[in-house]
Every structure is written in C-alpha cells, then in structure tokens.
Write an enzyme that holds these catalytic residues in place. Structure first.
Site, PDB file in Angstrom:
ATOM      1  N   ASP A  43      -5.594  24.537  38.041  1.00  0.00           N
ATOM      2  CA  ASP A  43      -5.173  23.554  37.046  1.00  0.00           C
ATOM      3  C   ASP A  43      -6.404  22.851  36.499  1.00  0.00           C
ATOM      4  O   ASP A  43      -7.453  22.804  37.154  1.00  0.00           O
ATOM      5  CB  ASP A  43      -4.203  22.532  37.654  1.00  0.00           C
ATOM      6  CG  ASP A  43      -3.328  21.878  36.598  1.00  0.00           C
ATOM      7  OD1 ASP A  43      -2.198  22.365  36.377  1.00  0.00           O
ATOM      8  OD2 ASP A  43      -3.766  20.881  35.985  1.00  0.00           O
ATOM      9  N   VAL A  70      -9.053  26.798  31.306  1.00  0.00           N
ATOM     10  CA  VAL A  70      -8.842  28.217  31.019  1.00  0.00           C
ATOM     11  C   VAL A  70      -9.158  28.591  29.577  1.00  0.00           C
ATOM     12  O   VAL A  70      -9.077  29.753  29.213  1.00  0.00           O
ATOM     13  CB  VAL A  70      -7.405  28.660  31.387  1.00  0.00           C
ATOM     14  CG1 VAL A  70      -7.205  28.646  32.893  1.00  0.00           C
ATOM     15  CG2 VAL A  70      -6.367  27.791  30.696  1.00  0.00           C
ATOM     16  N   TYR A 162       2.171  25.787  18.476  1.00  0.00           N
ATOM     17  CA  TYR A 162       2.755  26.274  19.727  1.00  0.00           C
ATOM     18  C   TYR A 162       3.486  27.594  19.493  1.00  0.00           C
ATOM     19  O   TYR A 162       3.304  28.563  20.232  1.00  0.00           O
ATOM     20  CB  TYR A 162       3.711  25.216  20.274  1.00  0.00           C
ATOM     21  CG  TYR A 162       4.382  25.573  21.580  1.00  0.00           C
ATOM     22  CD1 TYR A 162       3.704  25.445  22.787  1.00  0.00           C
ATOM     23  CD2 TYR A 162       5.704  26.015  21.605  1.00  0.00           C
ATOM     24  CE1 TYR A 162       4.326  25.759  23.985  1.00  0.00           C
ATOM     25  CE2 TYR A 162       6.333  26.337  22.789  1.00  0.00           C
ATOM     26  CZ  TYR A 162       5.641  26.196  23.984  1.00  0.00           C
ATOM     27  OH  TYR A 162       6.264  26.520  25.168  1.00  0.00           O
ATOM     28  N   LYS A 166       2.415  31.262  21.111  1.00  0.00           N
ATOM     29  CA  LYS A 166       3.332  31.980  21.992  1.00  0.00           C
ATOM     30  C   LYS A 166       3.728  33.334  21.392  1.00  0.00           C
ATOM     31  O   LYS A 166       3.912  34.317  22.120  1.00  0.00           O
ATOM     32  CB  LYS A 166       4.566  31.134  22.267  1.00  0.00           C
ATOM     33  CG  LYS A 166       4.279  29.871  23.084  1.00  0.00           C
ATOM     34  CD  LYS A 166       3.676  30.201  24.437  1.00  0.00           C
ATOM     35  CE  LYS A 166       3.532  28.956  25.314  1.00  0.00           C
ATOM     36  NZ  LYS A 166       2.946  29.260  26.641  1.00  0.00           N
ATOM     37  N   THR A 197      11.683  20.251  32.448  1.00  0.00           N
ATOM     38  CA  THR A 197      10.467  20.160  33.252  1.00  0.00           C
ATOM     39  C   THR A 197       9.666  18.947  32.807  1.00  0.00           C
ATOM     40  O   THR A 197       9.897  18.399  31.725  1.00  0.00           O
ATOM     41  CB  THR A 197       9.603  21.426  33.088  1.00  0.00           C
ATOM     42  OG1 THR A 197       9.138  21.494  31.729  1.00  0.00           O
ATOM     43  CG2 THR A 197      10.385  22.687  33.437  1.00  0.00           C
TER      44      THR A 197
END
Length: 265
Positions: A43, A70, A162, A166, A197
């Site tokens: 993370d 990342v 986004y 994706k 979430t």
C-alpha cells in the site's frame, strides 16, 4: 485455513483500506492468506499495509507489509524484489489500487486526469513490467486486475478519468492474456459494481449531498439484488481467478455487480 492457494505467493497492491472496514484489497489479501497463500501486502500508506499484515498474522497467516507508489517504476521494482527476497517467487499479481475523481471532461482538471490515469492504469503496466519476467522464468503465474463496471457502463454520474482508466485495464488484460498464454501465465479482470467499501465514502458522498447513509440507500436500491456488494464479494471472485481452479480461464472479465449491468443492457 483452506488450501486453494497453498504454496502460492501473492502480491496484493492497494492491500490497505482507505478507511475503517474491509476494502477490496484488504479483503483479498486476507482471503488469499486464509486459503494458504503467503502475501505481500502493498500500500502507499505504511499504516494501512501494516494493519492488513496484522490482521493476517493474527489469523495465523503469513504476510509481509510493503510500501510502494505503484505509479512509480522504481518503487514497483523494489516491490517485486522485496517479494522475491521474502518468499522466493511470485505466483499471483493482484492489482487492486484505484482512486476516484468525480467529473466529466469539463469539470476534471488536467492534474486530476493525470493522477487517476497514473494510479489506476499506468500502475498495471508497471507492475506487469516488473513482475511478469519472474513469472516467465517460472513458466507460471496469474494476474488479477480489479477494474469496474464503469469501464463498460454509465453508472449514474460522470467520472471520465476513472472510467477511461478502468476501460484501458480491460484491453491491457486481454493483451497480456494472449501474449503470455503459451508461457503459463493467465490474466483476468474482476469488474465490481456498486460496492459498500471505505473507498466510496469520501469521493462520492458529495454527489449525494454529503449524506453517506442516503448514498448507501440509493445505491442499494439501484442494485437488482437490493443491496450493494462488499469487499468480500470482489475478493472471492479474484480468489477463483487466481486459483488453479481457473487454469483454463484467461483474457476474461468477471462481472460482480448483483445484476446491475444485466438490467442496464
């Protein structure tokens, strides 16, 4: 513990939760460990990675926390090297990192666009660049990319960066799946729908007037099953695709959305 991932080594990026509760990455890391995998929990935030490590170790699993951006090639290379140092191999690369910026092309700043593309899309390129060579040496490996139904549908409000990132992930996954199929490496996507979430609470709540409970109720109502999914629904789908049970499955996208996109078709 079960044994669906016994003797496997799994890298999970975005393995921490962005707030209290179970995000997709945290749930996936825990589930892989429960199924016998050794996990590198990666993370951007050290405390989040350490929290996931502690959860797994408290259950008797094996996990090492790692910190990496990342979207940075040097960081990703160090991540892969750390996994090899601790565990000696890499069997599964689970790309879970994702951030959300609400807005269409007019509202989204160029800086926000670049940030979302870097974190959500470029990261998948970089992790593959530094992990796949080790899988090629093994002539075995599985890549699981967590995309979104936003890649294939309008889902109620604009987030162009986004959605674009994706959607690109789907094409990248298919490219890798075909290129490396003869080398024993599989690549697949999971496309979550509306998920309850921690990630959705801050970026999306303003779209619903700042009322989180209203947001949850409305998103539950839009889902044919009557409720959103959660991190565990995403995790179980990823577990299947990462496991040897899916040995003949590559280049596919598994939609996990309670029927939402089926109703919209």
């Amino acid at each position: 513990m079960a044994n669906r991932m016994k003797d496997k080594v799994v890298i999970v990026t975005g393995a921490g939760s962005s707030g209290p509760g179970w995000g997709n990455g945290k749930a996936a890391a825990a589930l892989y460990a429960r199924e016998g995998a050794r996990v590198l929990a990666v993370d951007y935030r050290r405390d989040a990675a350490l929290e996931t490590q502690e959860v797994i170790r408290s259950e008797g699993g094996e996990c090492v926390a790692a910190v990496a951006n990342v979207a940075d090639s040097a960081d990703v290379q160090r991540m892969a090297e750390a996994c090899l140092e601790h565990f000696g191999r890499i069997d599964v690369l689970h790309n879970n990192v994702g951030i959300v910026e609400v807005g269409g092309p007019v509202e989204t700043t160029e800086e926000a666009w670049q940030r979302v593309i870097a974190v959500n899309q470029t990261s998948v390129f970089l992790t593959a660049k530094h992990v796949v060579p080790h899988m090629l040496k093994q002539r075995a490996g599985a890549i699981v990319n967590i995309a979104s139904i936003a890649a294939i549908r309008w889902i109620g409000f604009p987030y162009i960066a986004y959605s674009a990132a994706k959607a690109a992930m789907l094409a990248m996954t298919q490219n890798m799946a075909v290129q490396y199929a003869s080398e024993g490496i599989r690549a697949n996507c999971v496309l979550p729908g509306f998920m309850n979430t921690p990630l959705i609470r801050e970026p999306l709540k303003e779209t619903y007037g700042g009322d989180v409970e209203r947001m949850i109720a409305q998103r539950d109502a839009l889902t044919p099953t009557g409720r959103m999914g959660d991190g565990w629904d995403t995790a179980y789908a990823a577990l299947f695709l990462a496991s040897d049970e899916a040995r003949y499955i590559t280049g596919t996208s598994l939609v996990v959305d309670g029927g939402l996109t089926a109703r919209c078709a």
